[in-house]
Design an enzyme around this catalytic site. Sequence first.
Site, PDB file in Angstrom:
ATOM      1  N   LYS A  18       0.814  -1.221   0.000  1.00 65.77           N
ATOM      2  CA  LYS A  18       0.000   0.000   0.000  1.00 65.77           C
ATOM      3  C   LYS A  18       0.845   1.269   0.000  1.00 65.77           C
ATOM      4  CE  LYS A  18      -4.455  -1.812   1.259  1.00 65.77           C
ATOM      5  NZ  LYS A  18      -5.530  -1.944   2.248  1.00 65.77           N
TER       6      LYS A  18
ATOM      7  N   ARG B  80      -3.764 -10.171   4.615  1.00 58.53           N
ATOM      8  CA  ARG B  80      -4.210 -10.209   3.211  1.00 58.53           C
ATOM      9  C   ARG B  80      -3.065  -9.679   2.359  1.00 58.53           C
ATOM     10  NH1 ARG B  80      -6.829  -6.895  -0.538  1.00 58.53           N
ATOM     11  NH2 ARG B  80      -8.334  -7.979  -1.870  1.00 58.53           N
TER      12      ARG B  80
END
Length: 282
Positions: free
Chosen positions: A225, A260
């Site tokens: 991210k 995840r």
Amino acid sequence: MSTNLIIRGRGFKWGQRTYLMGILNVTPDSFSDGGDFNTTSAAVAQAQGMVAAGADIIDLGGQSTRPGAKEITLQEELDRVLSVLHLLRPEICVPISVDTTRASVAKASIEAGADMVNDISGGTFDSEMLPVVAKLGVPIVLMHIRGKPQTMQQQTDYQDLMGEIYSFLSRQITAATTAGIEQKKIIIDPGIGFAKNYEQNLEIFRRLPFLRSLNSPILVGASRKSFIGRILNQPDPKARVWGTAAACSAAIFNGADILRVHDVQQMRDVSLVADALCRQQG
């Protein structure tokens, strides 16, 4: 917290080790791997590779939820997800999660062989989601978000970040159980990067144990991210593997149960070592 959940015959014993959810985006526009796996053959091969590398769950999504992502039609999402799911289900034995905010996609996916639902809206975008999941009898991941992916990055003004995440998740756990979903089938996700700025993402990691008293397993999705990119000054999401490894270690040390991730093989090594260091074995 219930320490055990059975999904597709597999036992998930929370607290004993970290479980890995492998990301399978069958989209042309996801932030990190958009277009890489949006043919059925490429998607199935990627899922098989992640399972071989140690993924405990495959998370299949047809709608990009990156900041500013365009919302696709229901039919487009169904076509993307089901075309892969029909081919994938006979090929892999691990549980398959469907990453969707639409109850009709969740229902069609479970009927086609998926095992659980991962809803980035925590059941708030579609009023039918929680009742449908209850009727299907499957687990659900409830994530914290504000706004929609198109608007969420303008909604990062919190008086009390962790308090608001906690309150939202608590409300949605109550809504889910009221709808008929078993408490032990609810997993929570603080929503790294979803209506959170750089500093807020870091605060979530530091204060993750605050969510423990919700008595649900915690999923953290930090893989590749933008906050990692900012720290590393690395604009290419695929070059953020080492940074993701550090974030995953921090998540495990602060109580995450599921990660995840895109890079399953590398994060398997990370989780094995972090688990040995910080969890009571046996």
